[in-house]
Design a protein around this motif. Structure first.
Motif, PDB file in Angstrom:
ATOM      1  N   GLU A 149       0.830  -1.206   0.000  1.00  0.00           N
ATOM      2  CA  GLU A 149       0.000   0.000   0.000  1.00  0.00           C
ATOM      3  C   GLU A 149       0.866   1.258   0.000  1.00  0.00           C
ATOM      4  O   GLU A 149       0.580   2.230  -0.702  1.00  0.00           O
ATOM      5  CB  GLU A 149      -0.940   0.001   1.204  1.00  0.00           C
ATOM      6  CG  GLU A 149      -2.161  -0.890   1.040  1.00  0.00           C
ATOM      7  CD  GLU A 149      -3.010  -0.497  -0.158  1.00  0.00           C
ATOM      8  OE1 GLU A 149      -3.253   0.717  -0.352  1.00  0.00           O
ATOM      9  OE2 GLU A 149      -3.414  -1.402  -0.911  1.00  0.00           O
ATOM     10  N   GLU A 207       1.195   3.913  -3.213  1.00  0.00           N
ATOM     11  CA  GLU A 207       0.945   5.350  -3.104  1.00  0.00           C
ATOM     12  C   GLU A 207       2.084   6.157  -3.719  1.00  0.00           C
ATOM     13  O   GLU A 207       1.852   7.107  -4.481  1.00  0.00           O
ATOM     14  CB  GLU A 207       0.769   5.731  -1.634  1.00  0.00           C
ATOM     15  CG  GLU A 207       0.415   7.197  -1.420  1.00  0.00           C
ATOM     16  CD  GLU A 207       0.165   7.532   0.034  1.00  0.00           C
ATOM     17  OE1 GLU A 207       0.109   8.739   0.361  1.00  0.00           O
ATOM     18  OE2 GLU A 207       0.034   6.605   0.857  1.00  0.00           O
ATOM     19  N   GLU A 208       3.310   5.764  -3.414  1.00  0.00           N
ATOM     20  CA  GLU A 208       4.465   6.486  -3.957  1.00  0.00           C
ATOM     21  C   GLU A 208       4.638   6.222  -5.451  1.00  0.00           C
ATOM     22  O   GLU A 208       5.029   7.108  -6.209  1.00  0.00           O
ATOM     23  CB  GLU A 208       5.734   6.082  -3.195  1.00  0.00           C
ATOM     24  CG  GLU A 208       5.747   6.545  -1.742  1.00  0.00           C
ATOM     25  CD  GLU A 208       7.129   6.477  -1.129  1.00  0.00           C
ATOM     26  OE1 GLU A 208       8.095   6.842  -1.822  1.00  0.00           O
ATOM     27  OE2 GLU A 208       7.243   6.054   0.036  1.00  0.00           O
ATOM     28  N   GLU A 260       2.321   8.244  -7.557  1.00  0.00           N
ATOM     29  CA  GLU A 260       2.763   9.639  -7.565  1.00  0.00           C
ATOM     30  C   GLU A 260       3.957   9.843  -8.495  1.00  0.00           C
ATOM     31  O   GLU A 260       4.015  10.819  -9.245  1.00  0.00           O
ATOM     32  CB  GLU A 260       3.141  10.059  -6.140  1.00  0.00           C
ATOM     33  CG  GLU A 260       3.678  11.482  -6.021  1.00  0.00           C
ATOM     34  CD  GLU A 260       2.620  12.542  -6.252  1.00  0.00           C
ATOM     35  OE1 GLU A 260       2.987  13.667  -6.653  1.00  0.00           O
ATOM     36  OE2 GLU A 260       1.428  12.240  -6.042  1.00  0.00           O
ATOM     37  N   THR A 284      -5.762   9.407 -11.540  1.00  0.00           N
ATOM     38  CA  THR A 284      -4.437  10.021 -11.445  1.00  0.00           C
ATOM     39  C   THR A 284      -4.145  10.818 -12.713  1.00  0.00           C
ATOM     40  O   THR A 284      -4.874  10.733 -13.708  1.00  0.00           O
ATOM     41  CB  THR A 284      -3.327   8.955 -11.267  1.00  0.00           C
ATOM     42  OG1 THR A 284      -3.166   8.229 -12.497  1.00  0.00           O
ATOM     43  CG2 THR A 284      -3.689   7.982 -10.150  1.00  0.00           C
TER      44      THR A 284
END
Length: 226
Positions: free
Chosen positions: A76, A80-81, A84, A132
């Motif tokens: 998780e 997330e990283e 990004e 995103t």
């Protein structure tokens, strides 16, 4: 990329073309190869990035147990990283190399049926980008890859065997992503377009200019300006 490395790359791409040759037109199997190449590229980039994140913890991305609470917490955080930084996410078990091994007898139960796995993974890649900034870039990215096409084989087993062979050949190519000056993905794309441009149409072929010609044109344009 050295000439020897380029020859090795071209040889594996030619081996893949031979695996698919006779089953479909050149421009069709070019699309399959490019799709799998990009899947491999995304996988290696994901693994390299995740290993960088995990460096302080002294573990590798492939070593994360996906079915444990701790493993899920790691995933998780990395997801997330990754969304990004990279714009997409792949779990360790979804990486190209792992699927290639399962399809070619390196798993626990011999050669695995991997078509459904690949279909699910390609959908997961696209779904991971939803909401995103990269969502539009990944939209319909793999839509030309019909893994259930009878051109790959009359039966599901035959199609699985062909796809497993393609993955095995590609798995031998080191994309060398650690070396930023080397563009294996670009070289592979250029080789395929150069070899199969005649049937490429507007997808790429009619706009393809051989690298040698491009260099000559660049020299002519810049003549006397440097």
């Amino acid at each position: 990329m050295s000439e020897d490395q380029k020859r090795q790359l071209n040889q594996q791409l030619w081996n893949i073309a031979n695996t698919l040759r006779g089953k479909m037109d050149a421009d069709e199997f070019r699309d399959y190869i490019l799709g799998f190449i990009f899947y491999k590229y995304l996988s290696e980039k994901m693994e390299l990035y995740a290993n960088g994140i995990l460096k302080e913890d002294k573990i590798k991305y492939l070593a994360i147990p996906e079915d444990t609470k701790q493993g899920q917490e790691y995933l998780e955080a990395i997801k997330e990283e990754s969304l990004e930084k990279l714009g997409y996410f792949l779990k360790p078990s979804e990486l190209f190399g792992q699927v290639a091994k399962r399809g070619n007898g390196n798993g626990k139960h011999g050669n695995a049926f991997i078509i459904e796995d690949i279909q699910r993974i390609l959908i997961n890649i696209q779904n991971s980008t939803m909401g995103t900034a990269s969502e539009e870039d990944f939209d319909h990215l793999f839509e030309d890859m019909d893994l259930n096409s009878t051109k790959l084989g009359k039966t599901a087993e035959q199609r699985n065997e062909v796809i497993a062979k393609v993955l095995a050949h590609l798995d031998k190519i080191d994309f060398q992503l650690e070396q930023s000056e080397i563009d294996v993905l670009g070289d592979a794309y250029e080789y395929l377009i150069a070899q199969f441009a005649s049937g490429a149409g507007k997808k790429a072929g009619e706009f393809y200019t051989p690298q040698q010609a491009s260099k000559i044109l660049a020299r002519i344009v810049t003549l006397g300006k440097t």
